[in-house]
Write an enzyme that holds these catalytic residues in place. Structure first.
Site, PDB file in Angstrom:
ATOM      1  N   TRP A 183     -10.604   8.027  -6.594  1.00  0.00           N
ATOM      2  CA  TRP A 183      -9.240   8.574  -6.580  1.00  0.00           C
ATOM      3  C   TRP A 183      -9.120   9.626  -7.679  1.00  0.00           C
ATOM      4  CZ3 TRP A 183      -5.389   8.375 -10.482  1.00  0.00           C
ATOM      5  CH2 TRP A 183      -4.209   9.028 -10.114  1.00  0.00           C
ATOM      6  N   GLU A 224      -9.582   7.538  -1.710  1.00  0.00           N
ATOM      7  CA  GLU A 224      -8.176   7.118  -1.722  1.00  0.00           C
ATOM      8  C   GLU A 224      -7.219   8.308  -1.761  1.00  0.00           C
ATOM      9  OE1 GLU A 224      -7.116   4.928  -5.260  1.00  0.00           O
ATOM     10  OE2 GLU A 224      -5.258   4.163  -4.389  1.00  0.00           O
ATOM     11  N   LYS A 226      -3.216  10.039  -1.670  1.00  0.00           N
ATOM     12  CA  LYS A 226      -1.912   9.775  -2.287  1.00  0.00           C
ATOM     13  C   LYS A 226      -0.983  10.924  -1.934  1.00  0.00           C
ATOM     14  CE  LYS A 226       0.017   8.570  -6.778  1.00  0.00           C
ATOM     15  NZ  LYS A 226      -0.295   8.121  -8.135  1.00  0.00           N
ATOM     16  N   ASP A 257      -3.815   2.552  -0.063  1.00  0.00           N
ATOM     17  CA  ASP A 257      -2.988   1.985  -1.141  1.00  0.00           C
ATOM     18  C   ASP A 257      -1.555   1.882  -0.639  1.00  0.00           C
ATOM     19  OD1 ASP A 257      -1.129   2.021  -3.412  1.00  0.00           O
ATOM     20  OD2 ASP A 257      -2.891   2.273  -4.686  1.00  0.00           O
ATOM     21  N   HIS A 260       1.081   4.659  -1.534  1.00  0.00           N
ATOM     22  CA  HIS A 260       0.719   6.076  -1.498  1.00  0.00           C
ATOM     23  C   HIS A 260       1.207   6.870  -0.293  1.00  0.00           C
ATOM     24  CE1 HIS A 260      -2.696   5.914  -4.671  1.00  0.00           C
ATOM     25  NE2 HIS A 260      -1.553   5.422  -5.093  1.00  0.00           N
ATOM     26  N   HIS A 284      -5.779  -1.136  -1.431  1.00  0.00           N
ATOM     27  CA  HIS A 284      -5.184  -1.264  -2.754  1.00  0.00           C
ATOM     28  C   HIS A 284      -3.819  -1.883  -2.510  1.00  0.00           C
ATOM     29  CE1 HIS A 284      -7.486   1.495  -5.741  1.00  0.00           C
ATOM     30  NE2 HIS A 284      -8.196   0.488  -5.283  1.00  0.00           N
ATOM     31  N   ASP A 292       5.883   5.482  -5.579  1.00  0.00           N
ATOM     32  CA  ASP A 292       4.649   4.822  -5.959  1.00  0.00           C
ATOM     33  C   ASP A 292       4.782   4.257  -7.374  1.00  0.00           C
ATOM     34  OD1 ASP A 292       1.787   4.261  -6.199  1.00  0.00           O
ATOM     35  OD2 ASP A 292       1.797   5.971  -7.567  1.00  0.00           O
ATOM     36  N   ASP A 294       3.662   0.954  -8.372  1.00  0.00           N
ATOM     37  CA  ASP A 294       2.680  -0.062  -8.747  1.00  0.00           C
ATOM     38  C   ASP A 294       3.278  -1.339  -9.311  1.00  0.00           C
ATOM     39  OD1 ASP A 294       0.145   1.386  -8.147  1.00  0.00           O
ATOM     40  OD2 ASP A 294       1.000   2.814  -9.570  1.00  0.00           O
ATOM     41  N   ASP A 324      -3.936  -3.443  -6.851  1.00  0.00           N
ATOM     42  CA  ASP A 324      -3.773  -2.276  -7.723  1.00  0.00           C
ATOM     43  C   ASP A 324      -2.322  -2.175  -8.165  1.00  0.00           C
ATOM     44  OD1 ASP A 324      -3.998   0.070  -9.109  1.00  0.00           O
ATOM     45  OD2 ASP A 324      -4.053   1.357  -7.342  1.00  0.00           O
TER      46      ASP A 324
HETATM   47  C1  RNT Z   1      -3.342   5.814  -8.480  1.00  0.00           C
HETATM   48  C2  RNT Z   1      -4.277   5.084  -7.610  1.00  0.00           C
HETATM   49  C3  RNT Z   1      -5.488   4.484  -8.281  1.00  0.00           C
HETATM   50  C4  RNT Z   1      -5.166   3.847  -9.625  1.00  0.00           C
HETATM   51  C5  RNT Z   1      -6.284   3.021 -10.205  1.00  0.00           C
HETATM   52  C6  RNT Z   1      -6.068   2.706 -11.641  1.00  0.00           C
HETATM   53  O1  RNT Z   1      -2.166   6.145  -7.880  1.00  0.00           O
HETATM   54  O2  RNT Z   1      -3.595   4.079  -6.916  1.00  0.00           O
HETATM   55  O3  RNT Z   1      -6.109   3.621  -7.431  1.00  0.00           O
HETATM   56  O4  RNT Z   1      -4.026   3.045  -9.566  1.00  0.00           O
HETATM   57  O5  RNT Z   1      -7.481   3.631  -9.959  1.00  0.00           O
HETATM   58 ZN    ZN Z   2      -4.710   2.694  -5.758  1.00  0.00          ZN
END
Ligand code: RNT
Ligand code: ZN
Length: 417
Positions: A183, A224, A226, A257, A260, A284, A292, A294, A324
């Site tokens: 990523w 990955e 986003k 993810d 994302h 993720h 986004d 987390d 994640d």
């Molecule tokens: C960031 C991505 C990525 C990170 C990690 C720490 O938006 O989701 O995967 O969160 O690699």
């Molecule tokens: Zn991620």
């Protein structure tokens, strides 16, 4: 006193009535190997003397007790693993290297991670890996692999190539495939003029990174996407279309993810499509809140839908289930335990569906029964089965885990400066 076994027997009979074999469902829990992200323990800081997170991702909060070094980080992971039932990989970022040598990211070698291999063996876990393309001075104007500057691109290409060799080493040493996630934070705050050039450079950098073939028994690479990040709101070269295309064309893994995509898009509805085109899917599992962000994974509808996608479509084998998220505002051990247990619960609940029966009913066009049975499933007592699953593995059940988290906080975390 609760009689966990008795509660289990009662629930088991309930499930038998709708044609579900509970013991089989529990056996299938062994097919799961959750990839536990190391970065919740220290707010994604790592051990390369970086003082702040960058690249459009952010932790907020300053709950005491964060891991300040490798010893504390491992201590925390061991505590988490001691509370949780199931099989795990621990997911490392390159910045979590274990060495006294002064090395930059483009110089990392397997030997800088040998300590992790020893630790993984001792703790009976596999290892996954991530190149760290953020929080570093070589991120030039917010760009890495797609930068207009060749020296910048070359630095990150080298870092990513080195990362694959470390992944291969993990896979070989531990006999458990290492899943490596790529990523990059690249993007623009404001509207780009040229949307193509960055993507063309990103593609070329990736081609160089994946040029060397590595045995997929040791390392599986995943990319990955986003849609945006903080400070890169207008444009990311590594969009969904970009990486879906790249993974399909090059037959490498695709990372999905949950945070994302646009707020009304869900990865649970992307998994089945991806499974037809790419050789591997890395999830993720995260929790977006408006954007986004987390947040800690909880037992919500989308998490249940994600687990159902894998179970109903029988694609667990081609999928790595990684977590994640990073929350610095609550006890970090608890953040791990809640996220993992929620994920395990969602999978168990998915295994407790009469899958073949429901597929048949649907194909017959019998949407009446489909609705009735799926609604009935919602209030079945899978909680009793989950408690039994934890108890059978000698792990704390329900609030017992919270007691243990409090004990650890009092004896260990509260003593950290
Ligand atoms: C960031 C991505 C990525 C990170 C990690 C720490 O938006 O989701 O995967 O969160 O690699
Ligand atoms: Zn991620």
């Amino acid at each position: 006193m609760r009689d966990i076994e008795k509660e289990y027997q009662i629930a088991k009979e309930q499930y038998a009535e709708i044609g579900v074999d509970v013991d089989k469902a529990l056996e299938r829990m062994n097919d799961l190997r959750i990839s536990l992200h190391c970065w919740q323990a220290d707010d994604v800081i790592g051990f390369m003397n970086c003082d702040a997170l960058s690249g459009g991702i952010q932790t907020t909060g300053n709950y005491p007790g964060k891991a300040r070094n490798i010893k504390e980080l491992r201590q925390d992971l061991e505590e988490v693993l001691s509370i949780l039932p199931g099989n795990y990989n621990v997911n490392l970022h390159a910045i979590y290297l274990d060495t006294d040598e002064k090395v930059d990211l483009d110089e990392i070698e397997p030997r800088h991670f040998a300590g992790w291999v020893d630790w993984a063996r001792k703790n009976n876990v596999g290892l996954d890996f991530n190149p760290t393309c953020f929080s570093h001075p070589m991120v030039r104007d917010g760009f890495t692999l797609s930068s207009p500057d060749k020296a910048t691109r070359d630095f990150w290409i080298k870092h990513c190539k080195k990362s694959r060799k470390i992944a291969e080493y993990f896979g070989k040493e531990l006999g458990i495939t290492c899943c490596t996630n790529f990523w990059v934070p690249d993007g623009m705050k404001d509207i780009p003029y040229d949307r193509l050039a960055y993507r063309a450079r990103l593609k070329d950098s990736l081609d160089q990174i994946f040029e060397e073939k590595i045995d997929p028994r040791y390392d599986i690479d995943c990319v990955e996407s986003k849609v945006f990040g903080i400070g890169v709101e207008s444009y990311t070269p590594g969009s969904n279309e970009f990486y879906f295309g790249y993974a399909t064309a090059n037959q490498i893994g695709l990372t999905l993810d949950s945070g994302h995509y646009h707020p009304t898009e869900y990865i649970s509805d992307k998994i089945s499509s991806a499974s037809l085109y790419v050789p591997h899917i890395l999830l993720h599992v995260s929790r977006p809140v408006r954007w986004d962000s987390d947040h800690v994974v909880i037992f919500d509808d989308e998490l249940n839908e994600i687990a159902r996608s894998l179970v109903r479509n029988d694609i667990i084998k081609m999928t790595s289930v990684g977590l994640d998220y990073f929350d610095a505002s609550i006890n970090r051990i608890s953040a791990y335990v809640v996220g993992v247990k929620s994920t395990l619960k969602a999978f168990l609940r998915a295994f407790l569906e009469p899958v073949e029966q429901l597929k048949k009913i649907e194909e017959e066009g019998n949407y009446t029964d489909r609705m009735f049975i799926t609604e009935r499933l919602k209030t079945m007592n899978f909680g009793a089965i989950f408690d039994y699953y934890c108890w059978k593995q000698g792990k704390p059940v329900g609030l017992e885990a919270l007691d243990e988290i409090h004990r650890y906080e009092k004896e260990i975390l509260s003593k950290r400066g």
